[in-house]
Design a protein around this motif. Sequence first.
Motif, PDB file in Angstrom:
ATOM      1  N   THR A 116     -38.834  33.361-104.498  1.00 30.28           N
ATOM      2  CA  THR A 116     -39.297  32.697-105.804  1.00 30.28           C
ATOM      3  C   THR A 116     -40.638  33.172-106.211  1.00 30.28           C
ATOM      4  O   THR A 116     -40.803  33.468-107.188  1.00 30.28           O
ATOM      5  N   LEU A 117     -41.618  32.862-105.201  1.00 26.14           N
ATOM      6  CA  LEU A 117     -42.945  33.099-105.488  1.00 26.14           C
ATOM      7  C   LEU A 117     -43.195  34.675-105.731  1.00 26.14           C
ATOM      8  O   LEU A 117     -43.909  35.147-106.638  1.00 26.14           O
ATOM      9  N   TYR A 122     -44.736  39.369-109.348  1.00 21.74           N
ATOM     10  CA  TYR A 122     -44.429  40.500-109.913  1.00 21.74           C
ATOM     11  C   TYR A 122     -44.058  40.369-111.393  1.00 21.74           C
ATOM     12  O   TYR A 122     -43.920  41.627-112.027  1.00 21.74           O
ATOM     13  N   SER A 123     -43.790  39.281-111.942  1.00 19.14           N
ATOM     14  CA  SER A 123     -43.247  39.058-113.309  1.00 19.14           C
ATOM     15  C   SER A 123     -44.750  38.502-114.210  1.00 19.14           C
ATOM     16  O   SER A 123     -44.372  38.655-115.259  1.00 19.14           O
ATOM     17  N   GLY A 124     -45.865  38.295-113.349  1.00 19.60           N
ATOM     18  CA  GLY A 124     -47.118  37.993-113.851  1.00 19.60           C
ATOM     19  C   GLY A 124     -47.167  36.537-114.156  1.00 19.60           C
ATOM     20  O   GLY A 124     -47.862  36.127-114.971  1.00 19.60           O
ATOM     21  N   LYS A 125     -46.349  35.737-113.668  1.00 21.37           N
ATOM     22  CA  LYS A 125     -46.197  34.347-113.990  1.00 21.37           C
ATOM     23  C   LYS A 125     -46.778  33.417-112.863  1.00 21.37           C
ATOM     24  O   LYS A 125     -46.682  32.314-113.151  1.00 21.37           O
ATOM     25  N   ALA A 126     -47.202  34.085-111.899  1.00 19.08           N
ATOM     26  CA  ALA A 126     -47.657  33.279-110.720  1.00 19.08           C
ATOM     27  C   ALA A 126     -48.939  32.591-110.800  1.00 19.08           C
ATOM     28  O   ALA A 126     -50.081  33.461-111.644  1.00 19.08           O
ATOM     29  N   THR A 127     -49.431  31.475-110.587  1.00 18.43           N
ATOM     30  CA  THR A 127     -50.686  30.862-110.474  1.00 18.43           C
ATOM     31  C   THR A 127     -51.474  31.603-109.468  1.00 18.43           C
ATOM     32  O   THR A 127     -50.796  32.021-108.249  1.00 18.43           O
ATOM     33  N   GLN A 128     -52.777  31.412-109.183  1.00 12.90           N
ATOM     34  CA  GLN A 128     -53.639  32.093-108.263  1.00 12.90           C
ATOM     35  C   GLN A 128     -53.187  31.251-106.707  1.00 12.90           C
ATOM     36  O   GLN A 128     -53.112  31.803-105.967  1.00 12.90           O
TER      37      GLN A 128
END
Length: 198
Positions: A116-117, A122-128
């Motif tokens: 999931t992470l 890789y879709s540019g939606k993750a937080t730091q």
Amino acid sequence: MRKYILYTFAPMPYRKIVIAAVSLVLITLLVLFFTKQSSPGHPGHSSKNVLEEGLSLFSGFIGSKGSFSGGEEDGIVPASILKNETPDNLYWVAVATPKDPAERKAQVELLEHWATLHGKIYSGKATQKEIDEYFKAQIKLQEDQLELLHILEERYPDRIDDDRRRMITAGKELYSKKLKNVTEEYKKYSNETRERRL
């Protein structure tokens, strides 16, 4: 082994997919090389062989029994001994196949969480924070697998023949390359996240 490839190499750019495919072929060849060292007709051959433990690249090195006195099918070192020596090694949690149902369930949940992470990164939606969590885990996994190879090489040299020494060298090169790639990706995605915030 299958699980490991799935979570480490989920959807990625073409270059990374090629690297993943080459890595998979190398690891498969290593596993096949070591599993043919034990003949099914060998007296005392048991269904409790090292592949049932899911020991990936280490299947030819780590045995399934609890003592050093076993035959060739037990590899260089019993898994239980190495696990006791390296209880915090992420390999035992993420790659090796647990016998305990609760541990198996925990492993599946961990791999799903990483997947999931990975997808969010890789879709540019993750937080730091999510980027840090994912890549720190992947870096530790590569470092921990290198640690196991170093332990086998340094603590049990008298149990390693020339063929296995070459395989250990190949494994160290493989995991070192993966470690370098994951570290570079971590920097890249962390920088991209910082730039988006500016």
